[in-house]
Design a protein around this motif. Structure first.
Motif, PDB file in Angstrom:
ATOM      1  N   ALA A  15      -9.834   7.982 -12.401  1.00 53.56           N
ATOM      2  CA  ALA A  15      -8.813   7.212 -12.763  1.00 53.56           C
ATOM      3  C   ALA A  15      -9.207   5.958 -13.413  1.00 53.56           C
ATOM      4  N   GLN A  16      -8.277   5.719 -14.441  1.00 55.53           N
ATOM      5  CA  GLN A  16      -8.426   4.245 -15.330  1.00 55.53           C
ATOM      6  C   GLN A  16      -7.748   3.266 -14.527  1.00 55.53           C
ATOM      7  N   ARG A  17      -6.638   3.155 -14.467  1.00 61.61           N
ATOM      8  CA  ARG A  17      -5.509   1.998 -13.782  1.00 61.61           C
ATOM      9  C   ARG A  17      -5.265   2.431 -12.252  1.00 61.61           C
ATOM     10  N   ILE A  18      -5.703   1.695 -11.623  1.00 63.98           N
ATOM     11  CA  ILE A  18      -5.680   1.953  -9.907  1.00 63.98           C
ATOM     12  C   ILE A  18      -4.978   0.649  -9.565  1.00 63.98           C
ATOM     13  N   LEU A  19      -3.897   1.053  -8.596  1.00 66.05           N
ATOM     14  CA  LEU A  19      -3.196  -0.163  -7.742  1.00 66.05           C
ATOM     15  C   LEU A  19      -3.317   0.209  -6.246  1.00 66.05           C
ATOM     16  N   ILE A  20      -4.101  -0.786  -5.575  1.00 61.31           N
ATOM     17  CA  ILE A  20      -4.022  -0.634  -4.173  1.00 61.31           C
ATOM     18  C   ILE A  20      -3.234  -1.825  -3.372  1.00 61.31           C
ATOM     19  N   ILE A  21      -2.409  -1.225  -2.707  1.00 60.18           N
ATOM     20  CA  ILE A  21      -1.247  -1.954  -2.114  1.00 60.18           C
ATOM     21  C   ILE A  21      -1.721  -2.268  -0.629  1.00 60.18           C
ATOM     22  N   THR A  22      -1.880  -3.240   0.002  1.00 52.69           N
ATOM     23  CA  THR A  22      -2.222  -3.703   1.092  1.00 52.69           C
ATOM     24  C   THR A  22      -1.261  -4.275   2.006  1.00 52.69           C
ATOM     25  N   GLY A  23      -1.321  -3.970   3.406  1.00 46.17           N
ATOM     26  CA  GLY A  23      -0.248  -4.851   4.240  1.00 46.17           C
ATOM     27  C   GLY A  23      -1.082  -5.012   5.697  1.00 46.17           C
ATOM     28  N   VAL A 196      -2.057   1.039   1.497  1.00 44.42           N
ATOM     29  CA  VAL A 196      -3.166   0.800   2.718  1.00 44.42           C
ATOM     30  C   VAL A 196      -2.404   0.028   3.792  1.00 44.42           C
ATOM     31  N   GLY A 197      -2.297   0.363   5.247  1.00 50.87           N
ATOM     32  CA  GLY A 197      -1.895  -0.308   6.179  1.00 50.87           C
ATOM     33  C   GLY A 197      -0.382  -1.164   6.092  1.00 50.87           C
ATOM     34  N   THR A 198       0.451  -0.445   5.402  1.00 48.91           N
ATOM     35  CA  THR A 198       1.721  -1.039   5.308  1.00 48.91           C
ATOM     36  C   THR A 198       2.715   0.143   5.543  1.00 48.91           C
ATOM     37  N   SER A 199       3.959  -0.353   6.032  1.00 50.72           N
ATOM     38  CA  SER A 199       5.051   0.474   6.269  1.00 50.72           C
ATOM     39  C   SER A 199       5.812   0.922   5.236  1.00 50.72           C
ATOM     40  N   ALA A 200       5.303   0.153   3.999  1.00 55.65           N
ATOM     41  CA  ALA A 200       6.056   0.453   2.687  1.00 55.65           C
ATOM     42  C   ALA A 200       7.499   0.336   2.938  1.00 55.65           C
ATOM     43  N   SER A 201       8.069  -0.480   3.718  1.00 50.79           N
ATOM     44  CA  SER A 201       9.543  -0.422   3.897  1.00 50.79           C
ATOM     45  C   SER A 201      10.062  -1.242   2.894  1.00 50.79           C
ATOM     46  N   PHE A 202       9.455  -2.251   2.215  1.00 49.43           N
ATOM     47  CA  PHE A 202      10.268  -3.014   1.139  1.00 49.43           C
ATOM     48  C   PHE A 202      10.211  -2.245  -0.203  1.00 49.43           C
ATOM     49  N   PRO A 203      11.352  -2.382  -1.018  1.00 48.39           N
ATOM     50  CA  PRO A 203      11.365  -1.789  -2.231  1.00 48.39           C
ATOM     51  C   PRO A 203      10.215  -2.049  -3.317  1.00 48.39           C
ATOM     52  N   TYR A 204       9.830  -3.146  -3.235  1.00 50.77           N
ATOM     53  CA  TYR A 204       8.587  -3.531  -4.264  1.00 50.77           C
ATOM     54  C   TYR A 204       7.178  -3.022  -3.613  1.00 50.77           C
ATOM     55  N   ILE A 205       7.176  -2.581  -2.502  1.00 50.31           N
ATOM     56  CA  ILE A 205       6.056  -1.853  -2.082  1.00 50.31           C
ATOM     57  C   ILE A 205       6.022  -0.455  -2.329  1.00 50.31           C
ATOM     58  N   ALA A 206       7.173   0.252  -1.778  1.00 47.50           N
ATOM     59  CA  ALA A 206       7.210   1.635  -2.003  1.00 47.50           C
ATOM     60  C   ALA A 206       7.558   2.287  -3.597  1.00 47.50           C
ATOM     61  N   GLY A 217       0.943  10.602 -11.497  1.00 47.72           N
ATOM     62  CA  GLY A 217      -0.050  10.153 -11.054  1.00 47.72           C
ATOM     63  C   GLY A 217      -0.583  10.485  -9.463  1.00 47.72           C
ATOM     64  N   VAL A 218      -1.800   9.838  -9.157  1.00 47.32           N
ATOM     65  CA  VAL A 218      -2.290  10.498  -7.683  1.00 47.32           C
ATOM     66  C   VAL A 218      -1.545   9.318  -6.744  1.00 47.32           C
ATOM     67  N   THR A 219      -1.256   9.743  -5.649  1.00 52.80           N
ATOM     68  CA  THR A 219      -0.709   8.871  -4.542  1.00 52.80           C
ATOM     69  C   THR A 219      -1.321   9.111  -3.218  1.00 52.80           C
ATOM     70  N   VAL A 220      -1.627   7.786  -2.524  1.00 46.19           N
ATOM     71  CA  VAL A 220      -2.481   8.218  -1.547  1.00 46.19           C
ATOM     72  C   VAL A 220      -1.815   7.087  -0.356  1.00 46.19           C
ATOM     73  N   GLU A 221      -1.931   7.587   0.970  1.00 42.54           N
ATOM     74  CA  GLU A 221      -1.654   6.363   1.960  1.00 42.54           C
ATOM     75  C   GLU A 221      -2.873   6.529   2.852  1.00 42.54           C
ATOM     76  N   VAL A 222      -3.181   5.470   3.585  1.00 39.52           N
ATOM     77  CA  VAL A 222      -4.046   4.980   4.650  1.00 39.52           C
ATOM     78  C   VAL A 222      -3.402   4.318   5.494  1.00 39.52           C
ATOM     79  N   THR A 223      -2.999   4.896   6.666  1.00 38.16           N
ATOM     80  CA  THR A 223      -2.318   4.048   7.562  1.00 38.16           C
ATOM     81  C   THR A 223      -2.292   5.023   8.944  1.00 38.16           C
ATOM     82  N   LEU A 224      -2.493   4.130  10.067  1.00 34.97           N
ATOM     83  CA  LEU A 224      -2.391   4.879  11.567  1.00 34.97           C
ATOM     84  C   LEU A 224      -1.108   5.197  11.801  1.00 34.97           C
ATOM     85  N   SER A 225       0.075   5.015  11.044  1.00 28.83           N
ATOM     86  CA  SER A 225       1.215   5.342  11.345  1.00 28.83           C
ATOM     87  C   SER A 225       2.224   6.089  10.491  1.00 28.83           C
TER      88      SER A 225
END
Length: 259
Positions: A15-23, A196-206, A217-225
């Motif tokens: 990947a060239q352009r990567i976005l990591i979203i954290t909560g 990462v570590g977010t419920s992704a409940s807000f539209p601007y996060i999801a 693109g490739v999509t990934v989720e790292v979370t315990l729930s």
């Protein structure tokens, strides 16, 4: 390395352009409690009998600043009492290896900056805890830790106005500058997005996850729930970011050395 992590590491390398979203789940491994869920401080009402969304709202800061600051102070003390963990540091190092890797965080603890994430590729969408500023005269005040040891709410030394941190309280608009930075980057698109570590409940996060999915693109989720996006991502790791990111980084670093 486990097969799924091996495949994810390979995708990160490509990947060239990567976005990591954290909560909040990312900073939970630093000992910072989350609002909700596993280890949550406020899974029901506060001890003042109101939901945390009411206690830490812009309206409450105006109406009863002492009550609002009671809970701001709890969060502030927790943030100041902990430090970035190995996941924060691994993400910062990944940004060093990948010059178009961005971090979008809901967290206000400042740990990404402390870990070394470059500010020009860090979007703190909910603001940060410091510096405080006076709501009456606008004067800045860097003494957050000192104010947390004194009667609340903290007051301005110049005019006795109530101080506040530059955070987005419940019911308030998101920072215009942060939103615009996010819009500009989303318009360019991302090859790989990690939640990462977010419920992704807000539209601007999801939405960044959904946009990457739509564009191939490739999509990934790292979370315990499990979350609303759990069934939509290419990779789902029900593990702590503290364990995942250092392992990913070691593989990417080894690949770069062998090139």
């Amino acid at each position: 390395m486990r097969p799924q992590l091996q495949r994810l590491a390979s995708a990160l390398i490509e990947a060239q352009r990567i976005l990591i979203i954290t909560g909040a789940g990312l900073s939970a491994d630093s000992g910072l409690p989350t609002y909700r869920g596993i280890g949550g401080l406020y899974n029901d009402h506060t001890d003042d009998g109101v939901p945390i969304e009411v206690a830490m709202s812009g309206e409450m800061l105006r109406r009863d600043p002492a009550l609002c600051w009671k809970y701001l102070a709890q969060l502030g003390s927790a943030c100041l009492g902990a430090r970035p963990n190995a996941a924060h540091r691994a993400i910062a190092q990944l940004q060093t290896l990948k010059p178009d890797c961005w971090v979008l965080t809901q967290n206000i603890d400042g740990y990404h900056r402390l870990a070394g994430s470059p500010e020009d590729r860090l979007i703190e969408i909910h603001g940060e805890l410091a510096p405080l500023h006076c709501q009456r005269c606008g004067q800045a005040d860097e003494r957050l830790a000192e104010h947390l040891q004194q009667p609340l709410p903290p007051l301005c030394a110049a005019c006795d106005g109530v101080l506040r941190p530059p955070v987005t309280l419940f019911g308030e608009m998101l920072p215009v500058a942060a939103l615009e930075r996010l819009r500009r980057q989303l318009a360019k698109g991302f090859d790989l997005v990690i939640s990462v570590g977010t419920s992704a409940s807000f539209p601007y996060i999801a939405e960044p996850v959904m946009q990457a999915r739509r564009s191939g693109g490739v999509t990934v989720e790292v979370t315990l729930s499990r979350t609303a996006i759990s069934d939509l991502v290419d990779f789902r790791l029900e593990e702590r970011a503290l364990d995942v990111f250092p392992e990913l980084l070691s593989h990417i670093t080894a690949h770069n050395i062998c090139k």
